[in-house]
Every structure is written in C-alpha cells, then in structure tokens.
Design a protein around this motif. Structure first.
Motif, short mmCIF file in Angstrom:
data_model
loop_
_atom_site.label_atom_id
_atom_site.label_comp_id
_atom_site.label_asym_id
_atom_site.label_seq_id
_atom_site.Cartn_x
_atom_site.Cartn_y
_atom_site.Cartn_z
N ASN A 145 0.82 -1.21 0.00
CA ASN A 145 0.00 0.00 0.00
C ASN A 145 0.86 1.27 0.00
O ASN A 145 0.64 2.17 -0.79
N ALA A 146 1.85 1.33 0.90
CA ALA A 146 2.66 2.53 1.03
C ALA A 146 4.03 2.18 1.61
O ALA A 146 4.20 1.13 2.24
N VAL A 147 5.00 3.09 1.39
CA VAL A 147 6.37 2.88 1.86
C VAL A 147 6.90 4.20 2.39
O VAL A 147 6.59 5.27 1.86
N ARG A 148 7.70 4.12 3.45
CA ARG A 148 8.40 5.31 3.96
C ARG A 148 9.89 4.99 4.08
O ARG A 148 10.27 3.92 4.55
N ASN A 191 10.06 0.73 -11.21
CA ASN A 191 10.39 2.15 -11.17
C ASN A 191 9.15 2.97 -10.86
O ASN A 191 8.03 2.60 -11.20
N PRO A 192 9.33 4.14 -10.22
CA PRO A 192 8.18 5.02 -9.99
C PRO A 192 7.66 5.58 -11.30
O PRO A 192 8.39 5.68 -12.30
N THR A 193 6.39 5.94 -11.30
CA THR A 193 5.78 6.53 -12.49
C THR A 193 5.74 8.05 -12.41
O THR A 193 5.82 8.74 -13.42
N HIS A 194 5.64 8.60 -11.18
CA HIS A 194 5.55 10.04 -10.99
C HIS A 194 6.24 10.42 -9.67
O HIS A 194 6.26 9.62 -8.73
N MET A 217 6.48 9.73 -4.16
CA MET A 217 6.57 9.03 -5.43
C MET A 217 5.38 8.08 -5.56
O MET A 217 4.90 7.53 -4.57
N ARG A 218 4.95 7.89 -6.79
CA ARG A 218 3.91 6.89 -7.07
C ARG A 218 4.55 5.76 -7.86
O ARG A 218 5.14 5.98 -8.91
N PHE A 219 4.40 4.54 -7.34
CA PHE A 219 4.91 3.34 -8.01
C PHE A 219 3.75 2.57 -8.62
O PHE A 219 2.58 2.79 -8.26
N VAL A 225 5.04 6.33 -2.01
CA VAL A 225 6.31 6.21 -1.30
C VAL A 225 6.75 7.60 -0.85
O VAL A 225 6.71 8.56 -1.64
N GLN A 226 7.18 7.70 0.41
CA GLN A 226 7.70 8.95 0.94
C GLN A 226 9.16 8.77 1.32
O GLN A 226 9.55 7.76 1.91
#
Length: 331
Positions: A145-148, A191-194, A217-219, A225-226
């Motif tokens: 869901n999310a990453v820090r 890789n991230p998209t944005h 970042m959006r993957f 991702v923060q």
C-alpha cells in the motif's frame, strides 16, 4: 586482478581499499589524485605502491584490469569513457553521471569495448535489504500500500566540501537520495511513475544547494512512497517501512555503509524480529563485480541501474525546482 583507484577519496580509503584486498588474487596497483601531495599521502597511508596525477599513466598500464572511480561527480563520465576505451573495467561511484545522455554514452561505450560497468549503489548489498526484498517478493505482508524511507543524518565536516557547495553536481539529491531511489528499485522491482518533492537549503548548504528533502513518489499498483532525506539532522536512525494489506515490515538502522540493520514484521500475531545474517557491503559489491569481470554474473548494480536511478533523481530535482508533479520516463 589489478586495480587502479581514480580518486584519492574518503570512501576509497575507508571502504574500497579493504574490499579490493579482500578479493582473491586482487591488488591495487596505483592511485590517481589531482594533487601530487594528496596522492602521495594516500598511497603511503594505504600501502599502495604508486600514485599519479596523470590518468594516461593508468590507462597505459597493462597491470590494471579495472578502475574504481570516486572523483567529483562531474568527472565520472569522461574518466569512464577513457578507461573503457583503454580496455579497463569500471566500477564507478554514484551518480553514474550528471546527465542522461552521458550515462547512456558510458553504458554504450563499455558495451562496445567489452568491459564491465558497475555503479557503487552499496545499500542494495546490505543483507537486511536483501532479506526484505525476499520477503516482499514472497508476499508476506500482502499487497503493498505505502512505503516510507528515512535517510536523514548530519553530514560531518570532512564530507561537506562539494556536497554543499557545488550547484551542479552537489546537493542531497545526487549524493544521498539517489541511494534511496536505487534501494527502492531493488526492493520493489520496479520504477516510480511520478514524483513530487520539496527541498530545504541554508541550514548547512547555500546558493540553493539542497540539504534537506521530502519526496513523494507513485509506483505501479498505486503504491505511494515517501522519502525524508537530510544533511542536517543528528541522532536520526535511518530506516524503511513497508505497509501491506496483511502486515508491516520495518527495517531500522539500515541506511548507512555499515553492515547493520534490524528487520521486524508486525501483523495480527504481533511484532517479531526477523534474523539477518550480515556481511560487509563493500566486500559483497567487490565480489560481485570481480566475478562479473571474470565472466560470472553481473555487478550488484549495473550501468543500467545507475542510469535508472539518475533519471529518477533528476526528475525529483526537476519537481522540486518547478513545484510540479513529474512523470518518470526511464530511457
């Protein structure tokens, strides 16, 4: 395998000299520095038999099979091209280059010359990250869901220099955040998209050189991702947190050059520590590179990995400077 050090740097002194000598049948032939005095002192203190200020001396030396480049970022491209054309394998510090065209030229030139190009993204060599990557691939915390990522520390005076003064090759993004980028690519396999970002400057750096950053970042899979990075935060423990539908994976004290890090998983059963068997990050990286030169496997981080990390880092810098969300397009 004979090595030449291009750059009498702190990272070479503290980590690479030992890592090269830890490899079977490997030795350091010479070290290059732009300063005769610095080169002589470095060679004497590390037991390297020769030093030079002339890269052509290295390129013409048949005893040199590989070079480790740890000069200022602006020199990475030309020194890699010269070494490759002379038939030397290249392990280059990050960022692989300062521009995408330069990085692509480095990859192409090494390929044409039939030599190995590796980039020293050392964090992917940390045993904790390698264990974390395995667990993520196994899906132990469900869908992500999310990453820090926390990579904030205080830059010691010895390492400041160009990092806080060079408006082109210096700054946190190309020095530190790029490691976070590569580590995320390694852990997530994509890789991230944005990207979006805001930076700080003035606590340690000046003239607009960033010394703090927050990145979003959006993957793929709509994973957010923060990253928090800084040169100006003492006493901070670096780490990563991965949040999934079935649990959380937390890595602590794992964003440095040391063979360190503790890994925990939290889920419905509570929190437990996952054992990690540590190894020296640089010994691991040099072993992978040496094996690749001898025809077995590939470097821990390839030239293509370096290009991808650079592309994302430059997108982050563009986002911070323009205040816009930037789409990432890997060459």
């Amino acid at each position: 395998m004979g090595w030449a050090l291009i750059g009498a740097s702190n990272v070479a002194r503290q980590w690479i000299v030992d890592a090269i000598r830890a490899q079977a049948d490997s030795s350091i032939v010479t070290v290059l520095s732009s300063s005769e005095e610095r080169g002589a002192k470095f060679a004497a203190e590390t037991g390297i038999p020769a030093h030079t200020t002339d890269i052509d001396t290295i390129l013409a030396d048949d005893r040199v099979d590989a070079v480790y480049i740890s000069t200022a970022n602006e020199f990475h491209c030309n020194q890699t091209l010269a070494a490759a054309r002379a038939g030397k394998n290249v392990l280059c510090e990050k960022p692989v280059a300062l521009t995408i065209p330069n990085a692509r030229e480095m990859i192409a030139t090494c390929h044409t010359a039939g030599v190995i190009l590796g980039v020293n993204h050392h964090l992917r060599c940390n045993a904790m990250h390698q264990k974390l990557r395995q667990l993520l691939a196994e899906g132990v915390i469900g869908s992500l869901n999310a990453v820090r990522v926390f990579h904030a520390n205080f830059l010691p005076r010895l390492l400041q220099g160009w990092r806080i003064n060079d408006t082109q090759g210096g700054g946190l993004i190309l020095d530190s955040t790029i490691h976070d980028i590569d580590t995320l690519r390694f852990l997530m396999g994509c890789n991230p998209t944005h990207v979006m970002a805001m930076t700080q400057s003035g606590r340690l750096a000046h003239d607009g050189v960033e010394d703090g950053i927050m990145v979003v970042m959006r993957f793929p899979g709509d994973v957010l991702v923060q990253i928090h990075g800084s040169y100006t935060v003492p006493f901070s423990e670096g780490g990563v947190e991965f949040y999934g539908s079935e649990g959380v994976l937390v890595g602590r004290d794992c964003m440095s050059q040391r063979a360190a890090g503790r890994l925990f998983m939290r889920n419905a059963e509570g929190e437990k520590e996952i054992p990690v068997h540590h190894h020296n990050l640089y010994h691991y990286a040099l072993a992978a590179f040496s094996n690749a030169v001898r025809g077995a496997g590939q470097p821990a981080a390839t030239g293509e990995d370096g290009l991808a990390a650079l592309t994302i880092a430059l997108a982050i810098r563009d986002a911070a400077r323009t205040g816009r969300q930037i789409k990432v397009e890997i060459p």
